[in-house]
Write a protein that holds these residues in place. Structure first.
Motif, PDB file in Angstrom:
ATOM      1  N   TRP A 150      59.336  71.771  -8.901  1.00 44.61           N
ATOM      2  CA  TRP A 150      60.717  71.631  -9.367  1.00 44.61           C
ATOM      3  C   TRP A 150      61.682  72.405  -8.485  1.00 44.61           C
ATOM      4  O   TRP A 150      61.391  73.504  -8.036  1.00 44.61           O
ATOM      5  CB  TRP A 150      60.833  72.115 -10.818  1.00 44.61           C
ATOM      6  N   ASN A 151      62.854  71.801  -8.293  1.00 43.73           N
ATOM      7  CA  ASN A 151      63.892  72.382  -7.450  1.00 43.73           C
ATOM      8  C   ASN A 151      65.215  72.339  -8.203  1.00 43.73           C
ATOM      9  O   ASN A 151      65.577  71.311  -8.782  1.00 43.73           O
ATOM     10  CB  ASN A 151      64.047  71.577  -6.154  1.00 43.73           C
ATOM     11  N   GLU A 152      65.939  73.447  -8.182  1.00 42.62           N
ATOM     12  CA  GLU A 152      67.222  73.481  -8.868  1.00 42.62           C
ATOM     13  C   GLU A 152      68.255  72.641  -8.119  1.00 42.62           C
ATOM     14  O   GLU A 152      68.380  72.740  -6.900  1.00 42.62           O
ATOM     15  CB  GLU A 152      67.719  74.917  -8.986  1.00 42.62           C
ATOM     16  N   TYR A 171      67.351  70.212 -12.678  1.00 43.35           N
ATOM     17  CA  TYR A 171      66.295  70.275 -11.669  1.00 43.35           C
ATOM     18  C   TYR A 171      65.881  68.871 -11.246  1.00 43.35           C
ATOM     19  O   TYR A 171      65.991  67.923 -12.019  1.00 43.35           O
ATOM     20  CB  TYR A 171      65.062  71.004 -12.231  1.00 43.35           C
TER      21      TYR A 171
END
Length: 283
Positions: free
Chosen positions: A251-253, A211
């Motif tokens: 959060w970003n994958e 992430y």
């Protein structure tokens, strides 16, 4: 497998990232939520850059991170604007200091989560591809360190994404020659003191979790009362094996088969494709 964090941005005490968050790396070393293993206690390491030197400092030990007093002491007194931290769960190689991440060569740092499948069968063929001038500098016995020295051999200092693409392609080529269907599993981070490159890839297309943090100005708009966001610059970013907390929108994958570059002037995200010619990046 392992858990790791790469931080780039406003200089902070290492403890603010490693110890203080709700699901900090220290917590992950005991209670990983997304890793193959819940516990990552087969050693740890931190590496950080300081303004006074071109090469990073590295602290590594074989014990678990959660009980190491030296790690706590250093983390509460060292401030850096670019650092790595890693907690290890061995995939078969020895638990020893030279097998703990991050690995260092000159100004470069490298850390990895994943494995080369059938590494005991592939090790000799892969090691023979390392530049003979670099080979004596390999200290440990892990697949991760050998991957690092293959990337150095393939021009990491000139074009990091292309060097990693060539390394990954070689691992897959050698693996397939030995009858291994899915030779490579990796999330890895590389830094040169100014930039961080983070990669997520696996031969199977089912890579371990990774992430990246949302832009700070966006987070400030979403969470104007979050005090910790007031003291860091807009270009501060983290890349993590697992989110450090549950702050909405934080959060970003990292997409499957991709790599990102964190650097002054703007970050970039590209697709990643192994290639023996080193043509890794496609927007």
């Amino acid at each position: 497998m392992c858990r790791w964090i790469a931080y780039s941005g406003t200089p902070v005490l290492l403890s603010q990232v490693l110890f203080e968050p709700e699901h900090s790396l220290i917590d992950q070393s005991l209670h990983s939520r997304m890793g193959v293993e819940t516990t990552n206690g087969d050693g740890f390491g931190v590496g950080w850059y300081a303004q006074e030197t071109d090469t990073p400092a590295v602290l590594r030990d074989v014990g678990p991170a959660w009980s190491n007093r030296n790690l706590s002491e250093v983390a509460h007194h060292v401030r850096s604007g670019l650092f790595f931290a890693h907690v290890r769960a061995s995939t078969g190689t020895a638990v020893q200091q030279t097998n703990c991440h991050p690995f260092r060569n000159g100004r470069w740092m490298w850390m990895h989560n994943g494995a080369i499948s059938g590494f005991d069968r592939l090790r000799r063929d892969l090691a023979l591809a390392v530049d003979p001038a670099l080979y004596p500098e390999i200290e440990g016995s892990t697949d991760s360190e050998l991957m690092f020295f293959l990337a150095l051999t393939f021009g990491l200092a000139e074009k990091p994404p292309d060097a990693v693409a060539r390394m990954a392609a070689l691992v897959e080529k050698v693996g397939h020659a030995h009858g291994i269907r899915y030779p490579l599993q990796m999330t890895l981070a590389v830094a040169d003191g100014e930039r961080v490159w983070a990669f997520r890839y696996s031969s199977e297309g089912r890579s371990r979790s990774l992430y990246f943090s949302t832009k700070v100005d966006t987070l400030r708009a979403l969470h104007p009362d979050a005090a910790f966001l007031r003291d860091i610059s807009d270009d501060t970013r983290l890349v993590v094996s697992e989110p450090l907390g549950a702050l909405p929108g934080a959060w970003n994958e990292v997409p499957e088969s991709s790599f990102g570059i964190i650097q002054p002037g703007g970050d970039m995200l590209h697709t990643f494709r192994p290639s023996l010619q080193g043509e890794s990046a496609r927007s």
